[in-house]
Design a protein around this motif. Structure first.
Motif, PDB file in Angstrom:
ATOM      1  N   TYR A  87      12.516  78.733  32.502  1.00  0.00           N
ATOM      2  CA  TYR A  87      11.998  78.364  31.304  1.00  0.00           C
ATOM      3  C   TYR A  87      13.071  77.764  30.628  1.00  0.00           C
ATOM      4  O   TYR A  87      13.173  78.042  29.330  1.00  0.00           O
ATOM      5  CB  TYR A  87      11.907  79.976  30.759  1.00  0.00           C
ATOM      6  N   GLU A  88      13.503  76.781  31.217  1.00  0.00           N
ATOM      7  CA  GLU A  88      14.618  75.966  30.547  1.00  0.00           C
ATOM      8  C   GLU A  88      15.846  76.442  30.047  1.00  0.00           C
ATOM      9  O   GLU A  88      16.439  76.084  29.402  1.00  0.00           O
ATOM     10  CB  GLU A  88      13.922  75.087  29.443  1.00  0.00           C
ATOM     11  N   HIS A  89      16.105  77.667  30.571  1.00  0.00           N
ATOM     12  CA  HIS A  89      17.328  78.227  30.541  1.00  0.00           C
ATOM     13  C   HIS A  89      17.951  78.553  31.633  1.00  0.00           C
ATOM     14  O   HIS A  89      17.644  78.800  32.592  1.00  0.00           O
ATOM     15  CB  HIS A  89      17.068  79.707  29.653  1.00  0.00           C
ATOM     16  N   ASP A  90      19.441  78.639  31.568  1.00  0.00           N
ATOM     17  CA  ASP A  90      20.252  78.777  32.664  1.00  0.00           C
ATOM     18  C   ASP A  90      20.313  80.420  32.886  1.00  0.00           C
ATOM     19  O   ASP A  90      20.713  81.151  32.270  1.00  0.00           O
ATOM     20  CB  ASP A  90      21.748  78.310  32.629  1.00  0.00           C
ATOM     21  N   PHE A  91      20.197  80.584  34.042  1.00  0.00           N
ATOM     22  CA  PHE A  91      20.177  82.171  34.821  1.00  0.00           C
ATOM     23  C   PHE A  91      21.221  81.979  36.091  1.00  0.00           C
ATOM     24  O   PHE A  91      21.336  81.079  36.937  1.00  0.00           O
ATOM     25  CB  PHE A  91      18.922  82.783  35.135  1.00  0.00           C
ATOM     26  N   SER A 152      18.764  97.110  44.157  1.00  0.00           N
ATOM     27  CA  SER A 152      19.958  96.446  44.439  1.00  0.00           C
ATOM     28  C   SER A 152      20.836  96.580  43.426  1.00  0.00           C
ATOM     29  O   SER A 152      20.737  95.852  42.313  1.00  0.00           O
ATOM     30  CB  SER A 152      19.624  95.173  45.028  1.00  0.00           C
ATOM     31  N   GLN A 153      22.077  97.473  43.497  1.00  0.00           N
ATOM     32  CA  GLN A 153      23.198  97.314  42.625  1.00  0.00           C
ATOM     33  C   GLN A 153      23.759  95.932  42.329  1.00  0.00           C
ATOM     34  O   GLN A 153      23.906  95.395  41.324  1.00  0.00           O
ATOM     35  CB  GLN A 153      24.025  98.455  42.966  1.00  0.00           C
ATOM     36  N   ALA A 154      23.714  95.228  43.377  1.00  0.00           N
ATOM     37  CA  ALA A 154      24.500  93.726  43.465  1.00  0.00           C
ATOM     38  C   ALA A 154      23.302  92.803  42.377  1.00  0.00           C
ATOM     39  O   ALA A 154      24.016  92.292  41.820  1.00  0.00           O
ATOM     40  CB  ALA A 154      24.606  93.225  44.805  1.00  0.00           C
ATOM     41  N   ALA A 155      22.085  93.038  42.418  1.00  0.00           N
ATOM     42  CA  ALA A 155      21.081  92.138  41.619  1.00  0.00           C
ATOM     43  C   ALA A 155      21.245  92.789  40.238  1.00  0.00           C
ATOM     44  O   ALA A 155      21.426  92.031  39.425  1.00  0.00           O
ATOM     45  CB  ALA A 155      19.844  92.436  42.106  1.00  0.00           C
ATOM     46  N   ILE A 156      21.473  94.057  39.933  1.00  0.00           N
ATOM     47  CA  ILE A 156      21.575  94.627  38.612  1.00  0.00           C
ATOM     48  C   ILE A 156      23.051  94.028  38.220  1.00  0.00           C
ATOM     49  O   ILE A 156      22.999  93.715  36.859  1.00  0.00           O
ATOM     50  CB  ILE A 156      21.573  96.080  38.569  1.00  0.00           C
ATOM     51  N   SER A 157      23.907  93.887  38.654  1.00  0.00           N
ATOM     52  CA  SER A 157      25.158  93.459  38.147  1.00  0.00           C
ATOM     53  C   SER A 157      24.927  91.855  37.711  1.00  0.00           C
ATOM     54  O   SER A 157      25.450  91.294  36.754  1.00  0.00           O
ATOM     55  CB  SER A 157      26.600  93.627  38.949  1.00  0.00           C
ATOM     56  N   ILE A 158      24.109  91.136  38.452  1.00  0.00           N
ATOM     57  CA  ILE A 158      23.987  89.686  38.235  1.00  0.00           C
ATOM     58  C   ILE A 158      22.832  89.770  36.759  1.00  0.00           C
ATOM     59  O   ILE A 158      23.274  89.040  35.745  1.00  0.00           O
ATOM     60  CB  ILE A 158      23.054  88.900  39.190  1.00  0.00           C
ATOM     61  N   ALA A 159      21.938  90.661  36.726  1.00  0.00           N
ATOM     62  CA  ALA A 159      21.297  90.735  35.579  1.00  0.00           C
ATOM     63  C   ALA A 159      22.054  91.226  34.529  1.00  0.00           C
ATOM     64  O   ALA A 159      21.730  90.693  33.173  1.00  0.00           O
ATOM     65  CB  ALA A 159      20.072  91.847  35.991  1.00  0.00           C
ATOM     66  N   GLU A 160      22.861  92.237  34.496  1.00  0.00           N
ATOM     67  CA  GLU A 160      23.611  92.440  33.341  1.00  0.00           C
ATOM     68  C   GLU A 160      24.451  91.231  32.841  1.00  0.00           C
ATOM     69  O   GLU A 160      24.604  91.158  31.752  1.00  0.00           O
ATOM     70  CB  GLU A 160      24.826  93.522  33.877  1.00  0.00           C
ATOM     71  N   LYS A 161      24.968  90.485  33.624  1.00  0.00           N
ATOM     72  CA  LYS A 161      25.745  89.186  33.271  1.00  0.00           C
ATOM     73  C   LYS A 161      24.839  88.351  32.401  1.00  0.00           C
ATOM     74  O   LYS A 161      25.162  87.658  31.745  1.00  0.00           O
ATOM     75  CB  LYS A 161      26.346  88.494  34.605  1.00  0.00           C
ATOM     76  N   ASN A 162      23.637  88.182  33.071  1.00  0.00           N
ATOM     77  CA  ASN A 162      22.528  87.276  32.555  1.00  0.00           C
ATOM     78  C   ASN A 162      22.315  87.922  31.129  1.00  0.00           C
ATOM     79  O   ASN A 162      22.062  87.185  30.071  1.00  0.00           O
ATOM     80  CB  ASN A 162      21.411  87.125  33.504  1.00  0.00           C
ATOM     81  N   LYS A 163      22.171  89.224  31.155  1.00  0.00           N
ATOM     82  CA  LYS A 163      21.931  89.782  29.781  1.00  0.00           C
ATOM     83  C   LYS A 163      22.819  89.360  28.817  1.00  0.00           C
ATOM     84  O   LYS A 163      22.520  88.983  27.613  1.00  0.00           O
ATOM     85  CB  LYS A 163      21.772  91.276  29.944  1.00  0.00           C
ATOM     86  N   LYS A 164      24.181  89.436  29.214  1.00  0.00           N
ATOM     87  CA  LYS A 164      25.381  89.124  27.992  1.00  0.00           C
ATOM     88  C   LYS A 164      25.136  87.669  27.815  1.00  0.00           C
ATOM     89  O   LYS A 164      25.360  87.289  26.549  1.00  0.00           O
ATOM     90  CB  LYS A 164      26.536  89.410  28.950  1.00  0.00           C
ATOM     91  N   LEU A 165      24.993  86.899  28.666  1.00  0.00           N
ATOM     92  CA  LEU A 165      24.720  85.592  28.488  1.00  0.00           C
ATOM     93  C   LEU A 165      23.868  84.878  27.570  1.00  0.00           C
ATOM     94  O   LEU A 165      23.773  84.169  26.816  1.00  0.00           O
ATOM     95  CB  LEU A 165      24.327  84.748  29.975  1.00  0.00           C
ATOM     96  N   HIS A 166      22.789  85.570  27.582  1.00  0.00           N
ATOM     97  CA  HIS A 166      21.735  85.526  26.844  1.00  0.00           C
ATOM     98  C   HIS A 166      21.457  86.361  25.368  1.00  0.00           C
ATOM     99  O   HIS A 166      20.587  86.383  24.676  1.00  0.00           O
ATOM    100  CB  HIS A 166      20.427  85.496  27.572  1.00  0.00           C
TER     101      HIS A 166
END
Ligand code: GLN
Length: 289
Positions: A87-91, A152-166
């Motif tokens: 959606y034109e944003h960086d993840f 996946s805990q590994a996926a959630i840690s990426i999702a948490e980082k993306n949450k902070k980023l956005h």
């Protein structure tokens, strides 16, 4: 063979020739433009002609060299660079999460366009969140309270980082959704549930490209041939418990199983719509309780 000079145009021509051995000309040029633009802080459309004589430092050239090596063994560019556009944003992405797909952008777009279906600040749950691109984008687009789960805990840690980023607020829950004894950890009274669960049958592996098969998490992609709708059956049962009456389900589905997937919801839900993607394939279900 070595690159003839550190000039942008020479680097481009050198690596284009290497990539062309395994990718089509067009794909090679797109990949290389994106890759070089990333490392030399430029834009893909400026490579190689704007500043073509400009010289690139040895260390950047080395980064480009190793990235091309990865591309030659079909590693997806998004994993090489560590991020994907959605959606034109960086993840941020890594090999623990699926690279967000254009179809999933369409799913987010569909929900956003239908936001008038909800009261103020609806509660939504995303099942199988991966990089978190769905709940994060929804939270950016409108006023929504999102929850998300993933096995996946590994996926959630990426999702948490993306949450902070956005800079959005989402609650991530690490559970195996297929095991209903964990459902008590999930929210109730939901206005909607969204999911892009694993739906590719093992038998469909032959249709898939090496970059997907060799690098993306199989946990997020594949289901057994004998029970390909396992996630949708569980989503059906969970929605009966946790979705408000007149609540909505928005699901990405296997294009080859659209009727079978829709059929699961016929008896217990009031409306079912099969929605096509931009390639005219039946790709989403919108189900109303
Ligand atoms: N659309 C994805 C693909 O074809 C699959 C996503 C999924 O299994 N949920 O690679």
């Amino acid at each position: 063979m070595k690159v003839s000079s550190n000039k942008i145009v020479d680097i481009y021509n050198h690596y284009l020739n290497r990539l062309k051995v395994v990718y089509s000309e067009k794909e090679s040029s797109i990949l290389l433009k994106r890759l070089m633009a990333h490392f030399i802080d430029s834009q893909p459309y400026q490579i190689p002609f704007v500043d073509s004589d400009k010289r690139v430092s040895e260390s950047k050239l080395l980064q480009i060299h190793f990235a091309v090596k990865d591309l030659l063994v079909f590693k997806p560019l998004e994993y090489i660079l560590g991020f994907a556009k959605f959606y034109e944003h960086d993840f941020l992405v890594n090999e623990n999460v699926l690279i967000p797909r254009p179809e999933t952008e369409e799913l987010v777009d569909y929900i956003w366009k239908n936001k008038n279906l909800f009261d103020k600040k609806p509660r939504g749950l995303d099942i199988g969140t991966g990089s978190g691109c769905i709940p994060i984008m929804l939270s950016k687009l409108f006023d929504v309270q999102m929850f998300s789960c993933d096995i996946s805990q590994a996926a959630i840690s990426i999702a948490e980082k993306n949450k902070k980023l956005h800079a959005v607020d989402i609650q991530f829950i690490n559970i195996d959704f297929l095991n209903s004894s964990f459902w008590n950890l999930l929210p109730l009274d939901l206005d909607f549930i969204v999911s892009n669960p694993p739906y590719v049958r093992e038998s469909e592996k032959v249709l898939m490209e090496k970059n997907v098969l060799n690098y993306e998490p199989h946990l997020a992609l594949f289901v057994e041939n004998s029970d390909p709708l396992i996630f949708y059956r569980q989503i059906h049962d969970f929605a009966l418990l946790a979705l408000k009456s007149k609540g909505h389900l928005f699901l990405e589905i296997n294009e080859f199983l659209s009727y079978e997937t829709a059929d699961l919801f016929i008896n217990d839900f009031s409306d079912i719509f099969i929605i096509k993607d931009l390639n005219d394939k039946p790709r989403f279900l919108h189900v109303i309780k």
